[in-house]
Design a protein around this motif. Structure first.
Motif, mmCIF file in Angstrom:
data_model
loop_
_atom_site.group_PDB
_atom_site.id
_atom_site.type_symbol
_atom_site.label_atom_id
_atom_site.label_comp_id
_atom_site.label_asym_id
_atom_site.label_seq_id
_atom_site.Cartn_x
_atom_site.Cartn_y
_atom_site.Cartn_z
ATOM 1 N N TYR A 280 -17.627 -6.182 -2.365
ATOM 2 C CA TYR A 280 -16.328 -6.849 -2.530
ATOM 3 C C TYR A 280 -15.219 -6.049 -1.839
ATOM 4 O O TYR A 280 -14.402 -6.602 -1.098
ATOM 5 N N VAL A 281 -15.170 -4.743 -2.100
ATOM 6 C CA VAL A 281 -14.094 -3.917 -1.553
ATOM 7 C C VAL A 281 -14.172 -3.883 -0.021
ATOM 8 O O VAL A 281 -13.140 -3.989 0.665
ATOM 9 N N ALA A 282 -15.375 -3.765 0.524
ATOM 10 C CA ALA A 282 -15.518 -3.770 1.980
ATOM 11 C C ALA A 282 -15.058 -5.101 2.569
ATOM 12 O O ALA A 282 -14.372 -5.132 3.603
ATOM 13 N N ALA A 283 -15.422 -6.202 1.914
ATOM 14 C CA ALA A 283 -15.009 -7.520 2.398
ATOM 15 C C ALA A 283 -13.495 -7.683 2.322
ATOM 16 O O ALA A 283 -12.868 -8.259 3.222
ATOM 17 N N GLN A 284 -12.893 -7.177 1.266
ATOM 18 C CA GLN A 284 -11.444 -7.306 1.093
ATOM 19 C C GLN A 284 -10.681 -6.504 2.139
ATOM 20 O O GLN A 284 -9.721 -7.005 2.734
ATOM 21 N N PHE A 285 -11.092 -5.274 2.393
ATOM 22 C CA PHE A 285 -10.393 -4.461 3.383
ATOM 23 C C PHE A 285 -10.565 -5.041 4.789
ATOM 24 O O PHE A 285 -9.594 -5.116 5.556
ATOM 25 N N SER A 286 -11.777 -5.451 5.129
ATOM 26 C CA SER A 286 -11.980 -6.032 6.457
ATOM 27 C C SER A 286 -11.243 -7.358 6.589
ATOM 28 O O SER A 286 -10.710 -7.688 7.659
ATOM 29 N N GLY A 287 -11.175 -8.133 5.508
ATOM 30 C CA GLY A 287 -10.423 -9.385 5.542
ATOM 31 C C GLY A 287 -8.938 -9.152 5.739
ATOM 32 O O GLY A 287 -8.279 -9.862 6.508
#
Length: 227
Positions: A93-100
């Motif tokens: 989730y955190v990786a997806a949020q930062f990349s998003g």
């Protein structure tokens, strides 16, 4: 939902949220160059309405966290009640949020014919701003987890109302989102934040998230049965 599908929802939702927040800030600069209050009104209105739509759109897939602080609070709650995000899901989730958030910032800049890669110059760290960020993140987590018990429609409306008001009543402008803070660092605009201010803002947001999560645990945990 499979974790991969939830990750896509978190990436797309956070990217669109970054476009809404940063894009409306750039538009406000162009529409109201001499009126700071009007620019804030334009940005806060777009941000609140955009968040409500995103919660309704992506909530059924991933819960529409769109914020590492919210995901961390969900993971911490799961450690107590054997629910919430797993440790692996938290990382995804955190990786997806930062990349998003990074993707959304680049898109917002390009949409207004600016250089996609920018570095904001607006220094924001003061003692008052950091207190504002702690309060903003604490309130975001507390409101989000409290109203989630009443259904997604209520959750979307309450979160939008909280964000819209917090942009006005906090001295920091209620960033309250480490991923979005990183994205806003990449746009030298009304909503930007200088790289030197990011670490302190993120630390304040995490502290506020922990405070909000602790408050919800205190208020909503099952009461001990009288002996």
């Amino acid at each position: 939902m499979p974790l991969g599908r939830r990750a896509v929802a978190e990436f797309a939702g956070t990217a669109v949220l970054a476009v809404v927040v940063i894009g409306s800030g750039i538009a406000a600069e162009q529409l109201s160059p001499g009126d700071l209050g009007l620019r804030l009104l334009e940005n806060s209105t777009a941000s609140a309405l955009g968040l409500a739509v995103l919660i309704l759109t992506f909530g059924p897939i991933s819960g529409a966290h769109l914020n590492p602080v919210v995901s961390l609070a969900d993971w911490l709650g799961g450690r107590r009640d054997h629910g919430g995000l797993s440790t692996r899901a938290l990382g995804v989730y955190v990786a997806a949020q930062f990349s998003g958030a990074i993707t959304g910032a680049l898109l917002a800049n390009a949409m207004f014919d600016r250089s996609p890669w920018q570095s904001a110059t607006q220094a924001r760290v003061t003692g008052g701003h950091l207190i504002g960020e702690v309060l903003a993140a604490a309130g975001l987590v507390a409101v989000g987890f409290a109203v989630a018990r009443h259904g997604r429609g209520v959750n979307a409306a309450a979160m939008a109302a909280y964000l819209g008001s917090a942009i006005w009543f906090t001295s920091s402008g209620s960033f309250a989102n480490p991923a979005l803070t990183l994205g806003r660092m990449l746009s030298d605009s009304f909503t930007g934040i200088a790289p030197s201010s990011v670490p302190a803002f993120v630390a304040a947001q995490i502290l506020g998230g922990l405070a909000g999560s602790s408050l919800i645990t205190l208020l909503y945990r099952p009461a001990a049965r009288p002996r």
